[in-house]
Design an enzyme around this catalytic site. Structure first.
Site, PDB file in Angstrom:
ATOM      1  N   GLU A  56      45.990 -85.318  29.940  1.00 36.90           N
ATOM      2  CA  GLU A  56      46.846 -85.839  31.372  1.00 36.90           C
ATOM      3  C   GLU A  56      48.205 -86.483  30.862  1.00 36.90           C
ATOM      4  O   GLU A  56      48.246 -86.978  29.666  1.00 36.90           O
ATOM      5  CB  GLU A  56      46.302 -86.622  32.337  1.00 36.90           C
ATOM      6  N   LYS A 110      55.291 -89.262  39.624  1.00 38.96           N
ATOM      7  CA  LYS A 110      53.658 -89.094  39.190  1.00 38.96           C
ATOM      8  C   LYS A 110      53.254 -87.977  40.256  1.00 38.96           C
ATOM      9  O   LYS A 110      53.421 -88.196  41.468  1.00 38.96           O
ATOM     10  CB  LYS A 110      53.155 -90.537  39.623  1.00 38.96           C
ATOM     11  N   VAL A 162      44.923 -86.831  37.090  1.00 41.54           N
ATOM     12  CA  VAL A 162      43.857 -86.051  36.863  1.00 41.54           C
ATOM     13  C   VAL A 162      43.635 -84.857  37.821  1.00 41.54           C
ATOM     14  O   VAL A 162      43.603 -83.812  37.172  1.00 41.54           O
ATOM     15  CB  VAL A 162      42.537 -87.142  37.112  1.00 41.54           C
ATOM     16  N   ALA A 174      43.114 -88.256  45.183  1.00 44.20           N
ATOM     17  CA  ALA A 174      42.733 -86.819  45.479  1.00 44.20           C
ATOM     18  C   ALA A 174      42.458 -86.564  44.195  1.00 44.20           C
ATOM     19  O   ALA A 174      41.931 -85.134  44.120  1.00 44.20           O
ATOM     20  CB  ALA A 174      44.340 -86.467  45.357  1.00 44.20           C
ATOM     21  N   ASP A 175      41.982 -87.244  42.998  1.00 42.30           N
ATOM     22  CA  ASP A 175      41.293 -86.692  42.036  1.00 42.30           C
ATOM     23  C   ASP A 175      39.783 -86.245  42.475  1.00 42.30           C
ATOM     24  O   ASP A 175      39.450 -85.107  41.879  1.00 42.30           O
ATOM     25  CB  ASP A 175      41.044 -88.171  40.962  1.00 42.30           C
ATOM     26  N   LYS A 219      38.142 -96.756  37.161  1.00 40.44           N
ATOM     27  CA  LYS A 219      38.309 -98.164  37.134  1.00 40.44           C
ATOM     28  C   LYS A 219      37.864 -99.237  37.900  1.00 40.44           C
ATOM     29  O   LYS A 219      37.442 -98.939  39.077  1.00 40.44           O
ATOM     30  CB  LYS A 219      40.058 -98.098  37.413  1.00 40.44           C
TER      31      LYS A 219
END
Ligand code: PSU
Ligand code: MN
Length: 302
Positions: free
Chosen positions: A26, A87, A107, A142-143, A160
């Site tokens: 990514e 982004k 991602v 939204a990953d 994380k």
């Protein structure tokens, strides 16, 4: 450019058509997750690692309206250094390309484009997930929903520690996204090797993961992603981590940080407040995940 409006680099195109192992990488991590100049060094280093493990790296980004699968060195420099790189999550892809803009892909967006390009193994740092306080803010990356609908294996260091890990694990279960720990039964917490949550499944080799990938195909559970949680070798100092996390969350609330700015804000706070310790750990995470993803891609292609 192919019919999908993609520019696939010659190296990646050749590997894909020969059925050779390819690993998607990514770009948000480069533009918005790591400070300059280490971001460019890491982007280059990670590609080198994938190659040295026998696979072809495909860093994915949008440059001047074109979806690029595999970047030249000049394009890596652009992603790392240009100030106009947005982004992009999945929902932004068409908007960015139609307006001829440039963006690094999260991602979610990277996985979407990788699968479109025929790449099914992906290395990142940490997944997005459910944020603390999401019951009020509704902030869930939204990953998660993207990975619920994609045939891809994502190697990451868990999620994380800035997130609500328990809620994220529940969402992964609901969304039918498989999770295996690599050489561990503890779900890693990105900067930390153990988030405090135990995993049901542990795998101990790239070969075992390749077998899971093949079984997913035959059982048709490959509509949803598989997550390989790979803990970092040496975690951040825990006491320091907890203090910085607290001040980061307080700072984000104080400064009214919302939406896609939350994750970059907290990462940057960590890097500054830990005087580079979290940055070092973050870099180790990306390197080790890329190596493992390449090993899995090699094993899966045999
Ligand atoms: N992991 C990192 N650094 C990052 C990210 C993940 O080590 O910068 C990025 C990824 O691109 C991920 C995104 O998809 O953060 C999640 O952002 P959000 O929480 O806004 O969905
Ligand atoms: Mn969010």
């Amino acid at each position: 450019m192919n019919s999908l409006g993609f520019v696939t680099s010659p190296e990646v195109a050749a590997a894909l058509s020969a059925g050779k192992p390819v690993v998607a990488l990514e770009s948000t991590i480069i533009s918005h997750g790591l400070p300059r100049p280490s971001n460019l060094e890491v982007a280059r280093e990670v590609e080198k690692i994938v190659r040295s493990h026998g696979a072809t790296p495909a860093t994915i980004a949008i440059l001047d309206g074109k979806v690029c699968i595999g970047l030249t060195d000049d394009q890596l420099v652009a992603i790392a250094n240009r100030d106009d790189i947005a982004k992009a999550s999945s929902r932004d892809l068409a908007i960015i390309t139609a307006s001829h803009k440039s963006a690094a892909t999260t991602v979610a967006a990277t996985a979407h484009l990788a699968v479109l390009a025929g790449i099914h193994i992906f290395a990142t740092g940490g997944l997005g997930g459910v944020h603390r306080g999401a019951n009020e803010s509704f902030d869930e990356s939204a990953d998660l929903t993207a990975l619920a609908n994609l045939d891809i294996t994502v190697v990451c260091a868990g999620v994380k520690s800035i997130l609500d890990v328990a809620a994220t694990l529940e969402r992964l279960e609901t969304l039918a996204i498989g999770v295996v720990g690599y050489k561990t039964d503890k779900f890693p917490g990105f900067y930390l090797t153990d988030s405090g949550f135990t995993l049901e499944h542990q795998v101990d080799s790239a070969q075992d993961i390749a077998e899971i990938i093949h079984a997913r195909k035959s059982l048709k559970t490959n509509k949803h992603a598989l997550i390989v949680a790979n803990p970092v070798q040496k975690e951040m100092n825990r006491a320091r981590h907890d203090v910085i996390l607290k001040s980061g969350l307080a700072g984000a609330a104080r400064d009214g940080i919302i939406g896609k700015a939350v994750t970059p804000y907290l990462l940057e706070h960590f890097h500054t407040a830990s005087e580079g310790e979290s940055l070092h750990v973050n870099i180790e995470i990306i390197k080790s995940n890329s190596a493992l993803a390449a090993d899995i891609a090699v094993a899966a292609s045999q």
